[in-house]
Design a protein around this motif. Structure first.
Motif, PDB file in Angstrom:
ATOM      1  N   LEU A 282       0.830  -1.211   0.000  1.00  0.00           N
ATOM      2  CA  LEU A 282       0.000   0.000   0.000  1.00  0.00           C
ATOM      3  C   LEU A 282       0.862   1.257   0.000  1.00  0.00           C
ATOM      4  O   LEU A 282       0.584   2.221  -0.724  1.00  0.00           O
ATOM      5  CB  LEU A 282      -0.916   0.007   1.222  1.00  0.00           C
ATOM      6  CG  LEU A 282      -2.089  -0.965   1.230  1.00  0.00           C
ATOM      7  CD1 LEU A 282      -2.729  -1.009   2.611  1.00  0.00           C
ATOM      8  CD2 LEU A 282      -3.113  -0.598   0.184  1.00  0.00           C
ATOM      9  N   VAL A 283       1.902   1.251   0.814  1.00  0.00           N
ATOM     10  CA  VAL A 283       2.794   2.414   0.901  1.00  0.00           C
ATOM     11  C   VAL A 283       3.534   2.615  -0.410  1.00  0.00           C
ATOM     12  O   VAL A 283       3.673   3.746  -0.902  1.00  0.00           O
ATOM     13  CB  VAL A 283       3.782   2.233   2.075  1.00  0.00           C
ATOM     14  CG1 VAL A 283       4.887   3.282   2.022  1.00  0.00           C
ATOM     15  CG2 VAL A 283       3.043   2.324   3.401  1.00  0.00           C
ATOM     16  N   HIS A 284       3.997   1.518  -1.004  1.00  0.00           N
ATOM     17  CA  HIS A 284       4.711   1.620  -2.282  1.00  0.00           C
ATOM     18  C   HIS A 284       3.811   2.203  -3.361  1.00  0.00           C
ATOM     19  O   HIS A 284       4.204   3.109  -4.113  1.00  0.00           O
ATOM     20  CB  HIS A 284       5.217   0.241  -2.708  1.00  0.00           C
ATOM     21  CG  HIS A 284       5.779   0.208  -4.091  1.00  0.00           C
ATOM     22  ND1 HIS A 284       5.059  -0.240  -5.177  1.00  0.00           N
ATOM     23  CD2 HIS A 284       6.979   0.598  -4.569  1.00  0.00           C
ATOM     24  CE1 HIS A 284       5.797  -0.122  -6.266  1.00  0.00           C
ATOM     25  NE2 HIS A 284       6.956   0.374  -5.921  1.00  0.00           N
ATOM     26  N   GLU A 565      -6.758   5.929  -8.199  1.00  0.00           N
ATOM     27  CA  GLU A 565      -6.103   6.442  -6.998  1.00  0.00           C
ATOM     28  C   GLU A 565      -5.660   5.278  -6.126  1.00  0.00           C
ATOM     29  O   GLU A 565      -6.253   4.202  -6.143  1.00  0.00           O
ATOM     30  CB  GLU A 565      -7.041   7.367  -6.226  1.00  0.00           C
ATOM     31  CG  GLU A 565      -8.231   6.670  -5.605  1.00  0.00           C
ATOM     32  CD  GLU A 565      -9.080   7.616  -4.769  1.00  0.00           C
ATOM     33  OE1 GLU A 565      -8.657   8.751  -4.534  1.00  0.00           O
ATOM     34  OE2 GLU A 565     -10.173   7.197  -4.348  1.00  0.00           O
ATOM     35  N   PRO A 566      -4.596   5.455  -5.341  1.00  0.00           N
ATOM     36  CA  PRO A 566      -4.090   4.364  -4.504  1.00  0.00           C
ATOM     37  C   PRO A 566      -5.120   3.927  -3.464  1.00  0.00           C
ATOM     38  O   PRO A 566      -5.935   4.724  -3.001  1.00  0.00           O
ATOM     39  CB  PRO A 566      -2.857   4.972  -3.827  1.00  0.00           C
ATOM     40  CG  PRO A 566      -2.606   6.262  -4.472  1.00  0.00           C
ATOM     41  CD  PRO A 566      -3.826   6.682  -5.190  1.00  0.00           C
ATOM     42  N   GLN A 567      -5.036   2.670  -3.106  1.00  0.00           N
ATOM     43  CA  GLN A 567      -5.982   2.137  -2.129  1.00  0.00           C
ATOM     44  C   GLN A 567      -5.779   2.744  -0.745  1.00  0.00           C
ATOM     45  O   GLN A 567      -6.717   2.819   0.039  1.00  0.00           O
ATOM     46  CB  GLN A 567      -5.846   0.615  -2.084  1.00  0.00           C
ATOM     47  CG  GLN A 567      -6.239  -0.024  -3.406  1.00  0.00           C
ATOM     48  CD  GLN A 567      -5.995  -1.509  -3.450  1.00  0.00           C
ATOM     49  OE1 GLN A 567      -6.877  -2.284  -3.138  1.00  0.00           O
ATOM     50  NE2 GLN A 567      -4.800  -1.908  -3.826  1.00  0.00           N
ATOM     51  N   THR A 622     -13.416  12.210  -4.522  1.00  0.00           N
ATOM     52  CA  THR A 622     -14.026  10.975  -4.034  1.00  0.00           C
ATOM     53  C   THR A 622     -14.824  10.248  -5.098  1.00  0.00           C
ATOM     54  O   THR A 622     -15.431   9.232  -4.814  1.00  0.00           O
ATOM     55  CB  THR A 622     -14.960  11.279  -2.855  1.00  0.00           C
ATOM     56  OG1 THR A 622     -15.950  12.226  -3.266  1.00  0.00           O
ATOM     57  CG2 THR A 622     -14.190  11.852  -1.688  1.00  0.00           C
ATOM     58  N   GLN A 623     -14.808  10.753  -6.309  1.00  0.00           N
ATOM     59  CA  GLN A 623     -15.555  10.082  -7.367  1.00  0.00           C
ATOM     60  C   GLN A 623     -15.054   8.662  -7.532  1.00  0.00           C
ATOM     61  O   GLN A 623     -13.875   8.409  -7.625  1.00  0.00           O
ATOM     62  CB  GLN A 623     -15.375  10.854  -8.680  1.00  0.00           C
ATOM     63  CG  GLN A 623     -16.133  10.237  -9.839  1.00  0.00           C
ATOM     64  CD  GLN A 623     -15.845  10.986 -11.137  1.00  0.00           C
ATOM     65  OE1 GLN A 623     -15.089  11.939 -11.137  1.00  0.00           O
ATOM     66  NE2 GLN A 623     -16.437  10.536 -12.199  1.00  0.00           N
ATOM     67  N   GLY A 624     -15.981   7.724  -7.552  1.00  0.00           N
ATOM     68  CA  GLY A 624     -15.609   6.329  -7.780  1.00  0.00           C
ATOM     69  C   GLY A 624     -15.345   5.546  -6.518  1.00  0.00           C
ATOM     70  O   GLY A 624     -15.112   4.361  -6.583  1.00  0.00           O
ATOM     71  N   SER A 625     -15.329   6.189  -5.359  1.00  0.00           N
ATOM     72  CA  SER A 625     -15.148   5.448  -4.116  1.00  0.00           C
ATOM     73  C   SER A 625     -16.339   5.695  -3.209  1.00  0.00           C
ATOM     74  O   SER A 625     -16.786   6.810  -3.045  1.00  0.00           O
ATOM     75  CB  SER A 625     -13.857   5.893  -3.407  1.00  0.00           C
ATOM     76  OG  SER A 625     -13.925   7.235  -3.059  1.00  0.00           O
TER      77      SER A 625
END
Length: 691
Positions: A282-284, A565-567, A622-625
């Protein structure tokens, strides 16, 4: 429910601090003054490595190695006969588990010289446990119905490993980096809130893999600490409900730290187990997305370049195999973009290294021989051409990025192990070179999006609009709020420069038509035009959040180019939202918010001019989440709290809340609701429930 704005720059700082503390960034130099092995961060890293090594020994059943390691590095721990007894008991079981006659003789010797003497004064129940474990001589390890089946279970290895880790952590004060503890805390609150409110979590698939159900056993205070003075009930309840302890558990935690609430809280947080491989992935992914680390492939000569490093480097003959130099490796690093799901295999998530050039290679430095992989050749060529011409606008080589090193928890990292580490790195690179063309195409997109983000964060709005239109003429048609914000920046820059006529042309040609087609933009347009009446004020500095705008642009443009976008961003956004909602229900402030930097994550920069724009900016991010939402039948006041909460807050006294929580062992929310039913009288509540 409107989402909570997040200060992504604050998250960047937390993530970078975590990566440096865990030595995830590559540093070929050990001579940096800032990475001296005497610094607190390196000392903590050193201690955490030792704890991990001892945990590994215990989890594989090598009790002798763990005991030898403890005697060599933390001998004072073994003065606690409670721990020594448990270690000898596990050693006895492990020797019997091997099944040979020699090991059976060693087990008898362990009984005579180690376990029996400790059983006499370890703790009151120790002698009974000693006699009970003798049954292991008779009952087979595979007999699940035997009275010693629990002693034979390999689960005992992990229990004692967790216990020793907790004791060492508290003794050495070797706490995990702040970001790691913040994630544990936010996710545990998120899970508790969703369970209590009966709502589904949009990030449950991630949180279940990241935060494990198992916790380390708690370190318990020795008997000499049992007579500690009474603790403030406020501290007891704060600790108990922050990390879901019983009241007695919270008291024991405070006894262990002699009343230090912060240390007790950190001890309990670090008992929660994180899947380190998932966390690192996740950090990477986040670091690549935010431009913190380099995202390119390593060249085939990376190992050769590494071997030819300066004398201060890890591969030099002067490199010491001691831990000090290993701890201080905290510098630039790079990986290939995989953008893979955190659940993918270690091979997929492994970092592909780039050559050790100081500056970052950009796609414009490559040979333009790329295949069409998912996007048209024309679009790919357009991206490359745009990137090649951007040095004058600031999208050039970036020397500030790190190189990703990955986790390498070795206590001795001399020349040979250093070499083996990089040989493994090169082997991974060769496996993934078949996807180089696809990765180069993705790298083009990443660099382009990061370039647009950098320009927006520096207020170069006109250049951003021009370049984005060149990439995708329909982008701003679908994102008019972003275009309006960029034109706001351009307008205010012109006002600050005193060029009012050009500023008005921008307002007439761009801001006006956008507001005419979207009524929510009309109010911010009026507020923006007020800047003309205040020529001596820094309208750009006071009225805009350039970093927030840059992040919104990055997310929207990245998604348009197929880069999600990253998780980690999804986790933080959802967890901060539930953190806010949880403490609204608690009707109190979070005492640990500052310690874990949660307050800084919520401190979004000054919003764009106009209330409607803040919502637009948030919607873009926040679109898509999905977001956790809780329906409520109560009417809301202007500050966002329900009328029920307002009336309860007026009725309930803090001392009454604490009294009900203490006597009835209730969560704070339940105590507040009961007090509201009985006009805030704690004695009446207790009498009614005990009647």
């Amino acid at each position: 429910m409107e989402s909570l704005p997040v200060n992504w720059e604050a998250l960047d700082a937390l993530v970078i601090d975590f990566a440096k503390s865990e030595n995830l960034f590559e540093d070929l130099s050990c001579s940096s003054p800032s990475s001296s092995p005497d610094t607190p961060s390196s000392s903590s890293y050193h201690s955490r490595l030792r704890i991990r090594q001892i945990r590994k020994f215990l989890e594989i059943g090598d009790i002798d190695a763990a005991l030898d390691y403890l005697r060599a590095h933390v001998p004072s721990i073994l003065e606690d006969h409670r721990l020594l007894f448990r270690l000898h008991k596990q050693k006895f079981i492990e020797l019997l588990r091997r099944g040979t006659a020699k090991d059976r003789d060693c087990a008898i010797d362990c009984l005579r010289n180690g376990l029996a003497p400790c059983a006499l004064d370890a703790y009151p129940e120790a002698y009974e446990e000693f006699k009970h474990v003798l049954l292991a001589f008779i009952y087979d390890k595979d007999d699940q119905t035997s009275p010693v089946a629990k002693e034979w279970s390999e689960k005992r290895r992990f229990e004692i490993a967790g216990l020793i880790s907790s004791v060492l952590r508290a003794h050495l004060q070797a706490y995990d980096p702040v970001f790691s503890m913040t994630l544990r805390y936010l996710i545990s609150i998120h899970k508790g809130f969703c369970f209590r409110q009966g709502v589904s979590s949009p990030i449950s698939d991630l949180t279940e893999r990241l935060l494990l159900e198992e916790c380390d056993l708690p370190a318990t205070p020795q008997e000499v600490l049992y007579e500690a003075p009474p603790f403030d009930e406020v501290d007891i309840q704060a600790l108990a409900h922050a990390v879901e302890l019983t009241r007695q558990g919270a008291i024991d935690g405070l006894r262990l730290t002699k009343g230090n609430l912060i240390q007790a809280f950190e001890n309990e947080l670090c008992r929660m187990r994180l899947d380190v491989s998932v966390l690192d992935s996740l950090v990477h992914e986040y670091c690549v997305y935010r431009g913190i680390i380099y995202s390119g492939f390593a060249s085939p000569s990376a190992l050769e370049t590494y071997a030819q490093a300066e004398p201060g480097n890890c591969s030099s003959t002067n490199y010491s195999s001691e831990m000090d130099c290993e701890i201080s490796k905290q510098s630039d690093s790079g990986t290939s973009i995989t953008n893979a799901d955190v659940g993918s295999s270690p091979e997929t998530n492994a970092a592909s290294r780039h050559s050790t050039d100081v500056e970052v290679r950009y796609p414009c430095d490559q040979s333009p021989n790329h295949e069409n992989c998912g996007t048209s050749g024309a679009q790919h060529g357009k991206l490359s051409r745009i990137l090649q011409g951007k040095n004058s606008c600031g999208i050039g080589r970036r020397s500030g990025r790190k190189r990703w090193r990955g986790r390498c928890d070795q206590l001795s990292f001399g020349n040979e192990s250093c070499k083996q580490h990089f040989i493994a790195m090169e082997q991974q690179i060769s496996k993934e070179h078949s996807a180089a063309d696809f990765t180069s195409n993705r790298e083009d997109k990443y660099e382009l999006v990061l370039g647009m983000k950098d320009l927006a964060s520096r207020g170069m709005a006109a250049e951003v609009v021009q370049e984005v239109n060149a990439i995708d003429p329909n982008f701003f048609v679908q994102n008019p709020a972003l275009l309006f914000q960029l034109k706001q920046v351009e307008f205010l820059k012109l006002v600050d420069a005193g060029d009012h006529s050009t500023a008005l042309r921008v307002a007439c040609s761009d801001l006006g038509p956008l507001a005419a087609s979207n009524s929510s933009l009309l109010k911010p347009l009026k507020e923006t035009l007020l800047a003309l009446l205040r020529p001596n004020e820094d309208a750009l500095g006071k009225g805009l959040s350039l970093h927030g705008l840059a992040t919104s642009l990055q997310v929207a443009l990245g998604r348009r180019l197929g880069i999600e976008e990253p998780q980690l961003m999804k986790i933080i956004r959802a967890a901060l939202h539930t953190h806010n909602e949880w403490f609204k229900l608690q009707m109190c402030e979070d005492r640990f918010e500052g310690l874990l930097k949660i307050d800084s994550l919520k401190e979004s920069s000054t919003p764009l001019i106009g209330g409607g724009m803040s919502k637009s900016n948030s919607d873009t991010c926040t679109q898509g989440s999905s977001q956790v939402t809780v329906s409520s039948s109560g009417r809301m006041t202007e500050d966002g709290s329900s009328l029920t909460q307002v009336s309860t807050r007026d009725v309930c006294d803090e001392n009454a809340i604490l009294k009900v929580m203490e006597f009835l062992a209730l969560p704070r929310v339940d105590a507040i609701h009961l007090l509201a039913q009985y006009n805030g009288n704690a004695e009446t509540v207790i009498q009614q429930l005990f009647a």
